[in-house]
Motif scaffolding. Structure first.
Motif, mmCIF file in Angstrom:
data_model
loop_
_atom_site.group_PDB
_atom_site.id
_atom_site.type_symbol
_atom_site.label_atom_id
_atom_site.label_comp_id
_atom_site.label_asym_id
_atom_site.label_seq_id
_atom_site.Cartn_x
_atom_site.Cartn_y
_atom_site.Cartn_z
ATOM 1 N N GLN A 118 -18.982 -6.872 6.314
ATOM 2 C CA GLN A 118 -18.286 -7.848 5.484
ATOM 3 C C GLN A 118 -17.963 -7.318 4.090
ATOM 4 O OE1 GLN A 118 -19.750 -11.928 5.881
ATOM 5 N NE2 GLN A 118 -21.130 -11.256 7.519
ATOM 6 N N THR A 119 -18.048 -6.003 3.940
ATOM 7 C CA THR A 119 -17.657 -5.382 2.681
ATOM 8 C C THR A 119 -16.318 -4.679 2.867
ATOM 9 O OG1 THR A 119 -18.650 -3.206 3.089
ATOM 10 C CG2 THR A 119 -20.104 -4.952 2.268
ATOM 11 N N GLU A 120 -15.801 -4.130 1.801
ATOM 12 C CA GLU A 120 -14.550 -3.376 1.851
ATOM 13 C C GLU A 120 -14.798 -1.895 1.613
ATOM 14 O OE1 GLU A 120 -11.740 -4.619 2.830
ATOM 15 O OE2 GLU A 120 -12.662 -6.604 3.029
ATOM 16 N N ILE A 121 -16.013 -1.453 1.871
ATOM 17 C CA ILE A 121 -16.350 -0.047 1.641
ATOM 18 C C ILE A 121 -15.772 0.796 2.776
ATOM 19 C CG2 ILE A 121 -18.209 1.606 1.299
ATOM 20 C CD1 ILE A 121 -19.991 -0.724 0.447
ATOM 21 N N PRO A 122 -14.862 1.719 2.493
ATOM 22 C CA PRO A 122 -14.279 2.540 3.568
ATOM 23 C C PRO A 122 -15.357 3.304 4.319
ATOM 24 C CG PRO A 122 -13.082 2.825 1.495
ATOM 25 C CD PRO A 122 -14.329 2.063 1.165
ATOM 26 N N VAL A 123 -15.117 3.542 5.589
ATOM 27 C CA VAL A 123 -15.991 4.287 6.499
ATOM 28 C C VAL A 123 -17.272 3.512 6.791
ATOM 29 C CG1 VAL A 123 -17.222 6.435 6.966
ATOM 30 C CG2 VAL A 123 -15.051 6.490 5.710
ATOM 31 N N LEU A 124 -18.022 3.143 5.739
ATOM 32 C CA LEU A 124 -19.310 2.486 5.965
ATOM 33 C C LEU A 124 -19.160 1.159 6.693
ATOM 34 C CD1 LEU A 124 -21.291 3.125 2.647
ATOM 35 C CD2 LEU A 124 -21.592 4.226 4.878
ATOM 36 N N LYS A 125 -18.089 0.406 6.419
ATOM 37 C CA LYS A 125 -17.928 -0.909 7.040
ATOM 38 C C LYS A 125 -17.727 -0.813 8.548
ATOM 39 C CE LYS A 125 -14.171 -3.188 6.754
ATOM 40 N NZ LYS A 125 -13.040 -4.006 6.290
ATOM 41 N N ASN A 126 -17.377 0.383 9.047
ATOM 42 C CA ASN A 126 -17.125 0.566 10.476
ATOM 43 C C ASN A 126 -18.315 1.168 11.218
ATOM 44 O OD1 ASN A 126 -14.405 -0.308 10.191
ATOM 45 N ND2 ASN A 126 -13.852 1.711 9.425
ATOM 46 N N ILE A 127 -19.430 1.354 10.526
ATOM 47 C CA ILE A 127 -20.606 1.975 11.141
ATOM 48 C C ILE A 127 -21.606 0.903 11.556
ATOM 49 C CG2 ILE A 127 -22.606 3.452 10.717
ATOM 50 C CD1 ILE A 127 -20.875 5.175 8.946
ATOM 51 N N SER A 128 -22.113 1.043 12.782
ATOM 52 C CA SER A 128 -23.142 0.136 13.293
ATOM 53 C C SER A 128 -24.368 0.942 13.688
ATOM 54 C CB SER A 128 -22.629 -0.642 14.507
ATOM 55 O OG SER A 128 -21.541 -1.470 14.160
#
Length: 703
Positions: free
Chosen positions: A188-198
């Protein structure tokens, strides 16, 4: 006064409640559509690393990828058949473990083909708030079943906390309780790359030590917990890395795309806009001569991707009736063709014409008609009648019989194309040869087709093989030699004999004989392996969900090169000795078709005799999607008695039909087709005889 009323309304308590309700609806919709990232496991089933979850891919989602799962390499694909059903297939290679029979002959490491299926029993859209999703699945449910499992699993999402948890129980290779969890901390953030990591963890319940089909290097387990992460870029690319059995690292990469629901990779900006102008209602006469009107109408239709082959004006019944015969060469959907036609007629029909009948034809056969009253067309053009209303008063109907040239005035006539030339590359592949897992031939095919005497369709197709890895392959299955007539198992020989070959050379004629009945007659070289004569009779009423037909063909088996035929073909007797029998192929079928539109499913049954003289039924189920994608499964049950690995084998396989215009900026009726059988056998084999009547008509009527 109007301004005052608006001001009072906006300032009233009613308006405040309205905006509050709209905000609430928006919030509810956002919650309904908010989901955590969806992942595929190393078997390309919705899940984690090795374990499944109860979540399902969206209907029409297609995924392909590869995984390194020591000591295996896994290549796989997944299809969301429905929102509640997913199918996946794997090709699993046993690294460092030679295949026991042919490993030293070029086949190399052992390999297995695997099919998996999962059914959603309780889904979030069912409306049971607070309940988890529940699914039942079968891994490796078809074939050798070396990795077979069955399981139940429940999955709960907490989108507010970006967390997902699964718990399940399985039997077979998955033995006992298993589970998995996913946390996407930066979703739920707008941080590139990190927001797509699970971050993912699972309890791996695979019975590596005792399961009979396991690789000997994959039986040791130090720890049942697998931990890792997955990266999902743009809902398209998934990259996964994890620990495995507490001993190894595993990883996968996959691509997903909603092939079943997409409108295409590109906007269809090369399509002409629906006709709107100029509008000309001028009556026929000196100011608008009939021949000039007909010529302008033909040009306008051609600009829209529709070809007019004839225009008649009939005044014999007391009114002026325009008859038009048209062919659709561009659009896949009937409603698109209809929209183009009615827009043209609404703008260009002369005011002294009372009605217009348009007959749509394909492959030389008339499929259906539309009859429009001019007054309705004018109402539609002015916006006083909607498209559904016009479709109600002028529905698709059986072909209307046009008057003869003696009864009506011929305004325009165009002959069908005498020839059309096309060329394209081709890839042919075979899996599971003794000298290698994958064999292929890359080349070019060129075809010429058209109409003779404006009625008889012909097709000539030649092929050139530029490079092939199939030379030296044997057509005999050494482990499971076919005991019935060899009508298909020698298919590879047709692509080994010569770099240049004539594959097709045949004539065909289709007739609409009235009242929903159609007839086809064809003869010549239908395919690389067979030539002969064929006929077909079909009952397929307009707007009907069912059709029934009969067909029969007498064919001869072609030699591997040239234009000659074999008089005898081989088979192996019970002693394993090759013997030759005189052969004239006779195939005949009762064909039943049903289109179950509520679920977008098509069914076909062919009951009769197949090429190897075995009798039985072939059943085909096809799921079609809004994009035009079609996915088919088939199975054939006959009395052929063919055996593979000691068990009676019934031919089965799958096919994809992908609309080519997904990759184009304009509409196209061309499909990319790929089909594969589980085994290349002789049981349930059918010779091609040209395009069937049902497929010809269905493609014109499908919406």
């Amino acid at each position: 006064m109007k301004k005052l009323i608006i001001i009072l309304l906006l300032g009233s308590p009613l308006s405040a409640e309205l905006f509050t309700d709209l905000a609430l609806v928006e919030c509810i919709n956002r919650e309904i559509n908010d989901h955590l990232p969806f992942f595929y496991n190393y078997s390309f089933v919705g899940g984690y690393f090795t374990m499944p979850s109860a979540r399902m891919p969206a209907s029409g989602m297609v995924t392909i990828g590869g995984a390194s799962v020591p000591p295996y390499s896994v290549y796989g694909a997944n299809l969301g058949v429905f929102n509640r059903i997913e199918l996946s297939a794997n090709y699993r290679v046993f690294r460092g473990c030679l295949e026991s029979n042919f490993g030293r002959e070029g086949f190399g490491d052992d390999a297995d083909r695997i099919g998996n299926v999962k059914f959603g029993m309780l889904m979030p859209e069912d409306g049971f708030e607070g309940f988890p999703s529940i699914a039942f699945g079968l891994d490796d449910f078809i074939g050798t079943k070396r990795f077979s499992s069955s399981y139940f699993v429940a999955t709960k999402e907490w989108t507010k906390y970006d967390f997902e948890l699964s718990l399940g129980w399985g039997s077979g290779r998955i033995k006992g309780i298993f589970g998995g969890a996913v946390w996407t901390p930066f979703r739920q953030t707008e941080i590139p790359v990190l927001k797509n990591i699970s971050l993912i963890a699972e309890y791996d319940a695979n019975d590596y030590k005792k399961h009979h089909g396991e690789h000997f290097k994959g039986r040791d387990v130090d720890f049942r917990g697998n931990f890792g992460l997955s990266y999902l870029l743009g809902e398209t690319l998934q990259l996964t890395l994890s620990s495995l059995r507490g001993k190894k690292l595993a990883g996968s990469a996959s691509l997903r795309y909603p092939l079943g629901t997409t409108t295409g990779l590109f906007a269809k900006d090369k399509n002409p806009l629906p006709y709107t102008a100029p509008v000309d209602f001028q009556a026929l006469g000196n100011a608008r001569p009939e021949e000039e009107f007909a010529r302008d109408l033909a040009y306008s239709f051609a600009d829209q991707g529709l070809d007019i082959y004839g225009i008649l004006l009939d005044c014999s019944q007391g009114d002026r009736h325009l008859w038009i015969e048209v062919a659709n060469n561009r659009y896949r959907k009937e409603r698109t063709v209809r929209e183009r036609i009615q827009n043209l007629l609404a703008a260009l029909t002369p005011s002294d014409v009372d009605q217009v009948t348009v007959t749509v034809q394909s492959e030389g056969v008339k499929s259906h008609s539309y009859t429009f009253r001019t007054i309705d067309l004018y109402q539609y053009e002015r916006g006083c009648m909607s498209e559904p209303e016009l479709a109600t008063v002028a529905p698709m109907s059986p072909v209307c019989i046009a008057p003869s040239d003696y009864e009506a005035m011929l305004l325009f006539q165009r002959a069908r194309e005498v020839w059309t030339f096309t060329a394209r590359p081709r890839l042919i592949n075979f899996f599971g040869a003794t000298s290698g897992k994958y064999k292929y031939s890359i080349g070019l095919i060129a075809s010429m087709e058209g109409y003779l005497y404006n009625a008889i369709y012909y097709r000539v197709q030649g092929a050139y093989s530029a490079y092939s890895s199939m030379h030296g392959l044997s057509s005999r299955d050494r482990l499971n030699p076919s005991r019935i007539l060899h009508v298909r198992t020698d298919a590879v020989r047709y692509y080994q004999a010569s770099s240049v070959s004539l594959e097709e050379l045949f004539l065909a004629r289709n007739w609409n004989v009235g009242k929903g009945w159609f007839f086809r007659l064809a003869g010549g070289y239908f395919e690389p392996a067979y030539g002969g004569v064929a006929s077909e009779l079909l009952l397929y009423p307009v707007q009907s969900s069912w059709a029934v037909g009969i067909e029969a063909a007498t064919v001869l088996k072609r030699r591997y090169s040239g234009l000659g035929f074999f008089s005898k073909i081989p088979k192996f007797n019970n002693a394993g000795i090759e013997v030759f029998e005189r052969y004239v192929g006779v195939q005949y079928f009762l064909n039943l078709y049903y289109d179950f539109k509520p679920l977008a499913l098509g069914f076909e049954a062919n009951i009769g005799q197949f090429l190897a003289r075995d009798k039985g039924v072939r059943i085909i189920a096809t799921r079609y999607f809004p994009s035009g994608l079609r996915f088919s499964l088939w199975t054939t049950i006959t009395n052929g008695g063919d055996k593979v690995n000691g068990r009676v084998y019934h031919d089965k396989g799958f096919a994809f039909h992908i609309p080519f215009d997904i990759f184009l900026r304009q509409s196209s009726r061309t499909f990319l087709t790929y089909a594969m059988s589980a085994w290349l056998r002789d049981v349930g084999a059918v010779a091609a005889t040209g395009k069937t009547l049902y497929n010809t008509l269905y493609e014109e009527r499908v919406d």
